[in-house]
Design an enzyme around this catalytic site. Structure first.
Site, PDB file in Angstrom:
ATOM      1  N   HIS A 170       0.865  -1.172   0.000  1.00 25.15           N
ATOM      2  CA  HIS A 170       0.000   0.000   0.000  1.00 25.15           C
ATOM      3  C   HIS A 170       0.903   1.225   0.000  1.00 25.15           C
ATOM      4  CE1 HIS A 170      -3.636   2.347   0.756  1.00 25.15           C
ATOM      5  NE2 HIS A 170      -2.844   3.119   1.474  1.00 25.15           N
ATOM      6  N   CYS A 171       0.807   2.020  -1.038  1.00 24.10           N
ATOM      7  CA  CYS A 171       1.658   3.207  -1.177  1.00 24.10           C
ATOM      8  C   CYS A 171       0.925   4.417  -0.621  1.00 24.10           C
ATOM      9  CB  CYS A 171       2.017   3.424  -2.647  1.00 24.10           C
ATOM     10  SG  CYS A 171       3.103   4.839  -2.894  1.00 24.10           S
ATOM     11  N   HIS A 172       1.486   5.018   0.392  1.00 25.28           N
ATOM     12  CA  HIS A 172       0.853   6.191   0.984  1.00 25.28           C
ATOM     13  C   HIS A 172       1.091   7.450   0.148  1.00 25.28           C
ATOM     14  CE1 HIS A 172      -0.453   4.106   4.538  1.00 25.28           C
ATOM     15  NE2 HIS A 172       0.727   3.507   4.591  1.00 25.28           N
TER      16      HIS A 172
ATOM     17  N   ASN B 232      -1.738   7.021  -2.204  1.00 22.26           N
ATOM     18  CA  ASN B 232      -2.918   6.661  -1.418  1.00 22.26           C
ATOM     19  C   ASN B 232      -3.715   5.547  -2.084  1.00 22.26           C
ATOM     20  OD1 ASN B 232      -4.590   6.770   0.779  1.00 22.26           O
ATOM     21  ND2 ASN B 232      -5.939   8.312  -0.120  1.00 22.26           N
ATOM     22  N   SER B 233      -3.007   4.515  -2.511  1.00 19.38           N
ATOM     23  CA  SER B 233      -3.648   3.379  -3.156  1.00 19.38           C
ATOM     24  C   SER B 233      -2.742   2.165  -3.026  1.00 19.38           C
ATOM     25  CB  SER B 233      -3.897   3.682  -4.634  1.00 19.38           C
ATOM     26  OG  SER B 233      -4.584   2.623  -5.242  1.00 19.38           O
TER      27      SER B 233
END
Length: 128
Positions: A102-104, A107-108
């Site tokens: 999950h890449c902050h 945001n996905s």
């Protein structure tokens, strides 16, 4: 605008270059900015969730494995049958096909549907 960004970000004095090289540098930078915007938008806007998940009506009753099919398993968080390579993301509360992380920053979740665009995003931002 592109020449201004190159001059301010990299401290390059492009006025020392011939006009043909200035045009080449501006074109390459413009293409990188467009690719960066496209890949960032794609990673952010595309829903990476597993499309093949089949929701069950009751969360307390677990349906037998034969209902889900041979290439599916039951996710206890989603209460749905998902693909075998799907994993549940606790940040998104969805099962993601081919879940990587999950890449902050975007945001996905990064999975099968968004992995190529994420690589392009990383490489194009590294090139700029």
């Amino acid at each position: 605008l592109t020449l201004f960004l190159i001059t301010t970000l990299y401290g390059m004095d492009l006025s020392l270059l011939p006009w043909t090289w200035r045009l080449v540098v501006a074109t390459v930078a413009f293409v990188l900015y467009v690719v960066l915007g496209w890949s960032g938008g794609y990673c952010t806007l595309v829903d990476p969730a597993d499309e093949g998940s089949q929701r069950t009506e009751t969360s307390a009753v677990r349906v037998t494995e034969s209902v889900g099919g041979p290439d599916q398993r039951f996710c206890s968080f989603c209460k749905a049958y998902v693909h075998v390579s799907s994993k549940h993301c606790r940040s998104c509360d969805k099962c993601i096909l081919g879940f990587d992380h999950h890449c902050h920053w975007v945001n996905s979740c990064i999975g099968t549907r968004t992995y190529r665009a994420f690589l392009v995003l990383v490489l194009s931002s590294w090139g700029i």
